[in-house]
Enzyme design. Structure first.
Site, PDB file in Angstrom:
ATOM      1  CD  GLU A 165      -2.472   0.754   2.816  1.00 36.05           C
ATOM      2  OE1 GLU A 165      -2.012  -0.084   3.774  1.00 36.05           O
ATOM      3  OE2 GLU A 165      -3.354   1.777   3.179  1.00 36.05           O
ATOM      4  CB  CYS A 203      -4.083  -2.096   4.616  1.00 39.73           C
ATOM      5  SG  CYS A 203      -3.038  -2.238   6.087  1.00 39.73           S
ATOM      6  CB  VAL A 252       0.402  -0.404  12.356  1.00 36.91           C
ATOM      7  CG1 VAL A 252       1.348   0.358  11.437  1.00 36.91           C
ATOM      8  CG2 VAL A 252      -1.124  -0.035  12.313  1.00 36.91           C
ATOM      9  CE  LYS A 260      -7.202   0.897   3.927  1.00 40.27           C
ATOM     10  NZ  LYS A 260      -5.860   1.397   4.661  1.00 40.27           N
TER      11      LYS A 260
HETATM   12  C1  ACM Z   1      -3.844   0.078   7.305  1.00 42.89           C
HETATM   13  O1  ACM Z   1      -4.914  -0.178   6.801  1.00 42.89           O
HETATM   14  N1  ACM Z   1      -2.945   0.570   6.489  1.00 42.89           N
HETATM   15  C2  ACM Z   1      -3.397  -0.332   8.580  1.00 42.89           C
END
Ligand code: ACM
Length: 260
Positions: A38, A141, A168, A108
């Site tokens: 990402e 992510c 993370v 996203k």
């Molecule tokens: C994230 O969605 N970059 C943790």
């Protein structure tokens, strides 16, 4: 199909350096598809929209041109995360590009933490497309924490999910094993590694990029190092949804009892 990920540590705001790093790490890689993390070209920790605006690009911007050149040179398609700018709005997006310059962009759906202050929630939804006769889908992510993301792609026929990430929290790599099993699909998670410290906040990215098979087997999982891994998979394995002779994963669902 030879599919892989590149895990590396982008430096915030150093676009040219990050692009060159990718080119160096990929060298003469032989693969059909490589997934990059990402926001691989910019880094993650934008402080505000002004800063984001300086680094975000349209989908025909310099990063797309750079990756397309690489794609033609290596004869390999890429999925890569980038900050997308369009009509005064910003999206946390992943682009898929082939050597023939066929481009798909996924935005996203589920934004994480302060991304909500910077990006619009994605408006593309989860969609499936074909490459080399294999049905692919993309998530980014934090989409992982919603089983609906992978399930929707599986219901639309995806055999392989391309998952660019800047993880993370610690739980994703193990959870993707379940996502693969419950949908009987392959999942390639390309995470980043390293740390970004900005505005007294420290983001430590967990690495652990991996490729999981439809039976939940982890075909490869790395640790924190910068590295490229490519695995030869048979995407046909994802077409068989039978668990026993009496159980079909997707056909046996009972949506009339589920809440939407
Ligand atoms: C994230 O969605 N970059 C943790």
């Amino acid at each position: 199909m030879k599919i892989g990920f590149l895990q590396f540590s982008p430096q915030f705001g150093k676009k040219q350096k990050n692009l060159e790093r990718v080119r160096t790490l990929l060298k003469n890689t032989e693969a059909d598809i490589i997934v990059l993390p990402e926001l691989f070209n910019t880094g993650y920790t934008f402080l505000n929209k002004n800063e984001l605006s300086q680094l975000a690009e349209t989908k025909d911007g310099p990063t797309m041109k750079f990756i397309h050149t690489l794609s033609k040179k290596l004869n390999c398609a890429f999925a890569f995360g980038f900050a997308e700018k369009q009509g005064g709005k910003f999206y946390n997006s992943t682009a898929f590009i082939t050597p023939e310059k066929s481009i798909k962009v996924y935005r996203k759906t589920h934004l994480f933490y302060e991304e909500k202050l910077l990006f619009e929630p994605g408006d593309t939804g989860f969609f499936v497309f074909e490459y080399h006769k294999v049905k692919l889908g993309m998530i980014i992510c934090f989409d992982w924490i919603y089983p609906e993301s992978s399930r929707t792609l599986a219901l639309k026929g995806a055999q392989v999910i391309l998952h660019s990430a800047n993880l993370v929290l610690p739980h994703c790599p193990d959870s993707m094993k379940t996502r693969a099993i419950e949908n009987h699909i392959f999942i390639v998670t390309a995470n980043r590694t390293g740390k970004e410290t900005r505005d007294n906040k420290v983001y430590q990215f967990i690495g652990k990029s991996q490729i999981v098979a439809p039976n939940g087997k982890i075909l490869v999982r790395v640790r924190q190092q910068e590295c490229l891994r490519v695995v030869d998979i048979d995407p046909g394995q994802a077409l068989n949804k039978k668990i026993t002779e009496h159980n079909d994963l997707l056909k046996d669902r009972r949506p009339e009892f589920y809440i939407h």
